[in-house]
Design an enzyme around this catalytic site. Structure first.
Site, PDB file in Angstrom:
ATOM      1  NE  ARG A  56     -41.068  31.700   4.856  1.00  0.00           N
ATOM      2  CZ  ARG A  56     -42.357  31.417   5.052  1.00  0.00           C
ATOM      3  NH1 ARG A  56     -42.690  30.441   5.856  1.00  0.00           N
ATOM      4  NH2 ARG A  56     -43.299  32.104   4.426  1.00  0.00           N
TER       5      ARG A  56
ATOM      6  CB  ILE B  70     -43.817  36.306   5.697  1.00  0.00           C
ATOM      7  CG1 ILE B  70     -42.454  35.794   5.182  1.00  0.00           C
ATOM      8  CG2 ILE B  70     -44.544  35.174   6.406  1.00  0.00           C
ATOM      9  CD1 ILE B  70     -41.482  35.380   6.323  1.00  0.00           C
ATOM     10  CB  SER B  71     -43.911  35.916  -0.158  1.00  0.00           C
ATOM     11  OG  SER B  71     -44.200  37.260  -0.442  1.00  0.00           O
ATOM     12  CD  GLN B  72     -46.917  28.971  -1.400  1.00  0.00           C
ATOM     13  OE1 GLN B  72     -47.849  29.669  -1.798  1.00  0.00           O
ATOM     14  NE2 GLN B  72     -46.733  27.727  -1.776  1.00  0.00           N
TER      15      GLN B  72
END
Ligand code: SAH
Length: 219
Positions: free
Chosen positions: A41, A67-69
């Site tokens: 990530r 950017i999503s959790q």
């Protein structure tokens, strides 16, 4: 401006801690956890923010998007019950992080992004990491009819209602995972197509996504 993609033991350690944390928060699907443990990530982060790349938080990726959790990515992925070779449509490519997780799980992935700048950036970046989904630019609320039907459809932005077009592009037995609600909170819906005309709907908690725009989203 190409930044070097460097993976150290420190990154691997931080990623393992994140995965342990996700397990404690209710992500029990081993395959999903393994995929989350594989995708670096921190490659998606600017140097200044890299120390936060394994926090369980959403982060800005430019163009007002995020950017999503990790917990959100893992929850949506778990709800899809992916099988190797499933034909999957993702609405909202964004950074491409969720796309990498889906490909890691064996998805034959079609991903569509509304924002041209993000589309170009991610289309060029993901292959450098070794991930090669099929990239499209456009309004994903209309789906991608030319390649339908899909075994799984995942929407990674929050809409005011479920787009009819997406429901219509599910194969029989197919699953659509989409957050639906107002501008601040959305219910995670899992919609399963039981037959040509029958659908089953479940709710899986409250989340907070950026807006799903387009003809069957927010204007
Ligand atoms: N899956 C992404 C999440 C990005 S945030 C990731 O892992 O990083 C959601 C994305 O949905 C944003 O990039 C936004 O531009 C995009 N989006 C919003 N409405 C859209 C639409 N109608 N069609 C395609 N993409 C859309």
């Amino acid at each position: 401006m190409d930044k070097p993609l460097i993976e150290t033991y420190k990154h691997k350690g931080m990623r393992q801690s994140l995965v342990d944390d996700l397990y404690k928060k209710g992500i029990k699907d081993r395959k999903v956890l393994n995929a989350m443990n594989k995708v670096p990530r921190h490659f998606f982060f600017e140097t200044a923010l890299i120390e936060h790349s394994y926090d369980d938080k959403a982060f800005p990726i430019g163009e007002g998007q995020t950017i999503s959790q990790p917990f959100t990515v893992a929850s949506q992925t778990q709800l899809l019950s992916l099988k190797q070779g499933d034909k999957v449509l993702e609405i909202g490519t964004g950074s491409g992080y969720q796309a990498c997780i889906l490909v890691e799980l064996g998805a034959n992935l079609y991903t569509i992004e509304y924002n041209k700048i993000l589309f170009e950036r991610t289309r060029q970046f993901l292959p450098k990491m070794g991930y090669n989904p099929k990239f499209f630019c456009g309004d994903g609320t209309k789906g991608l009819p030319s390649f339908a039907p899909y075994d799984k459809i995942i929407v990674t932005a929050g809409g005011p209602f479920v787009p009819e077009s997406l429901v219509g592009q599910l194969s029989i037995g197919g699953i659509l995972v989409i957050p639906v609600g107002d501008e601040s909170k959305q219910k995670m819906l899992k919609i399963t197509r039981l037959s040509a005309t029958d659908f089953e709907q479940e709710e899986h908690g409250l989340f907070s996504f950026v807006k799903l725009r387009g003809s069957e989203g927010w204007s």
